[in-house]
Design a protein around this motif. Structure first.
Motif, mmCIF file in Angstrom:
data_model
loop_
_atom_site.group_PDB
_atom_site.id
_atom_site.type_symbol
_atom_site.label_atom_id
_atom_site.label_comp_id
_atom_site.label_asym_id
_atom_site.label_seq_id
_atom_site.Cartn_x
_atom_site.Cartn_y
_atom_site.Cartn_z
ATOM 1 N N UNK A 36 47.131 -27.694 -14.668
ATOM 2 C CA UNK A 36 47.412 -27.475 -13.331
ATOM 3 C C UNK A 36 48.819 -27.186 -13.500
ATOM 4 N N UNK A 37 49.638 -27.601 -14.224
ATOM 5 C CA UNK A 37 50.889 -26.961 -14.452
ATOM 6 C C UNK A 37 50.788 -25.620 -15.000
ATOM 7 N N UNK A 38 49.930 -25.238 -15.816
ATOM 8 C CA UNK A 38 49.680 -23.963 -16.314
ATOM 9 C C UNK A 38 49.209 -22.921 -15.092
ATOM 10 N N UNK A 39 48.468 -23.715 -14.291
ATOM 11 C CA UNK A 39 47.957 -22.625 -13.261
ATOM 12 C C UNK A 39 48.827 -22.227 -12.086
ATOM 13 N N UNK A 40 50.249 -22.895 -12.220
ATOM 14 C CA UNK A 40 51.193 -22.231 -11.011
ATOM 15 C C UNK A 40 51.623 -21.146 -11.360
ATOM 16 N N UNK A 41 51.929 -20.491 -12.396
ATOM 17 C CA UNK A 41 52.253 -19.058 -12.609
ATOM 18 C C UNK A 41 51.166 -18.287 -12.273
ATOM 19 N N UNK A 42 49.898 -18.765 -12.414
ATOM 20 C CA UNK A 42 48.754 -17.930 -11.937
ATOM 21 C C UNK A 42 48.674 -17.667 -10.637
ATOM 22 N N UNK A 43 49.051 -18.725 -9.694
ATOM 23 C CA UNK A 43 49.119 -18.442 -8.288
ATOM 24 C C UNK A 43 50.195 -17.312 -7.977
ATOM 25 N N UNK A 44 51.526 -17.389 -8.647
ATOM 26 C CA UNK A 44 52.567 -16.531 -8.569
ATOM 27 C C UNK A 44 52.181 -15.188 -8.767
ATOM 28 N N UNK A 45 51.617 -15.064 -10.053
ATOM 29 C CA UNK A 45 51.184 -13.574 -10.288
ATOM 30 C C UNK A 45 49.900 -13.078 -9.616
ATOM 31 N N UNK A 46 49.165 -13.952 -8.987
ATOM 32 C CA UNK A 46 48.097 -13.320 -8.121
ATOM 33 C C UNK A 46 48.443 -12.706 -7.075
ATOM 34 N N UNK A 47 49.564 -13.271 -6.215
ATOM 35 C CA UNK A 47 50.024 -12.915 -4.984
ATOM 36 C C UNK A 47 51.119 -12.019 -5.277
ATOM 37 N N UNK A 48 51.834 -11.833 -6.311
ATOM 38 C CA UNK A 48 52.882 -10.936 -6.598
ATOM 39 C C UNK A 48 52.749 -9.725 -7.589
ATOM 40 N N UNK A 49 51.748 -9.836 -8.313
ATOM 41 C CA UNK A 49 51.682 -8.608 -9.517
ATOM 42 C C UNK A 49 51.239 -7.599 -8.981
ATOM 43 N N UNK A 50 51.527 -6.437 -9.559
ATOM 44 C CA UNK A 50 51.438 -4.897 -9.398
ATOM 45 C C UNK A 50 50.324 -4.669 -10.499
ATOM 46 N N UNK A 51 50.320 -5.143 -11.468
ATOM 47 C CA UNK A 51 49.303 -4.940 -12.461
ATOM 48 C C UNK A 51 48.472 -5.870 -12.630
ATOM 49 N N UNK A 52 47.155 -5.459 -12.419
ATOM 50 C CA UNK A 52 46.082 -6.430 -12.531
ATOM 51 C C UNK A 52 45.630 -6.895 -14.194
ATOM 52 N N UNK A 53 46.393 -6.003 -15.020
ATOM 53 C CA UNK A 53 46.110 -6.566 -16.322
ATOM 54 C C UNK A 53 46.830 -7.709 -16.871
ATOM 55 N N UNK A 54 47.962 -7.997 -16.023
ATOM 56 C CA UNK A 54 48.815 -9.189 -16.447
ATOM 57 C C UNK A 54 48.138 -10.490 -15.846
ATOM 58 N N UNK A 55 47.513 -10.265 -14.682
ATOM 59 C CA UNK A 55 46.695 -11.504 -13.968
ATOM 60 C C UNK A 55 45.478 -11.591 -14.919
ATOM 61 N N UNK A 56 44.836 -10.589 -15.397
ATOM 62 C CA UNK A 56 43.614 -11.020 -16.192
ATOM 63 C C UNK A 56 43.952 -11.799 -17.563
ATOM 64 N N UNK A 57 45.173 -11.220 -17.914
ATOM 65 C CA UNK A 57 45.539 -11.866 -19.315
ATOM 66 C C UNK A 57 45.959 -13.244 -19.150
ATOM 67 N N UNK A 58 46.560 -13.670 -18.284
ATOM 68 C CA UNK A 58 46.850 -14.974 -17.727
ATOM 69 C C UNK A 58 45.708 -15.882 -17.258
ATOM 70 N N UNK A 59 44.795 -15.204 -16.571
ATOM 71 C CA UNK A 59 43.523 -16.118 -16.462
ATOM 72 C C UNK A 59 42.665 -16.297 -17.772
ATOM 73 N N UNK A 60 42.965 -15.383 -18.882
ATOM 74 C CA UNK A 60 42.157 -15.821 -20.203
ATOM 75 C C UNK A 60 43.127 -16.856 -20.872
#
Length: 98
Positions: free
Chosen positions: A49-73
């Motif tokens: 759950x601590x690792x998921x916090x940056x995922x939430x930040x990246x999801x709402x503020x990222x311009x590059x979907x590749x970075x979000x996909x990488x973090x999801x993996x």
């Protein structure tokens, strides 16, 4: 009984990830062995759950979907790694005095 409570703290990732290790830790504070394992289990349950916090930040503020996909993996690897860790530690605790 000590091994069962300690292993149950680890195996609770499947049914009560936060509640059960906290309850076991509070009720068994005088037993250092059970308290140590319940604290370790609680920390390993909190890690995804601590690792998921940056995922939430990246999801709402990222311009590059590749970075979000990488973090999801990366999050999936962290999550399954902690599940495997909890299974291994639970079995080790059960086999410790067998």
């Amino acid at each position: 009984m000590r091994q069962l409570l300690s292993a149950l703290s680890y195996f609770s990732i499947f049914f009560a990830p936060f509640i059960l290790p906290v309850i076991i830790w509070i009720l068994c504070r005088e037993d250092a062995y059970v308290a140590m394992h319940s604290k370790r289990a609680l920390l390993s349950h909190i890690l995804p759950f601590v690792a998921a916090l940056p995922l939430l930040v990246l999801t709402f503020g990222a311009d590059n979907p590749g970075s979000v996909l990488g973090y999801i993996i990366l999050f999936i690897i962290i999550y399954f790694g902690t599940v495997i860790y909890n299974i291994v530690k639970g079995v080790q605790v059960l086999r410790e005095y067998a």
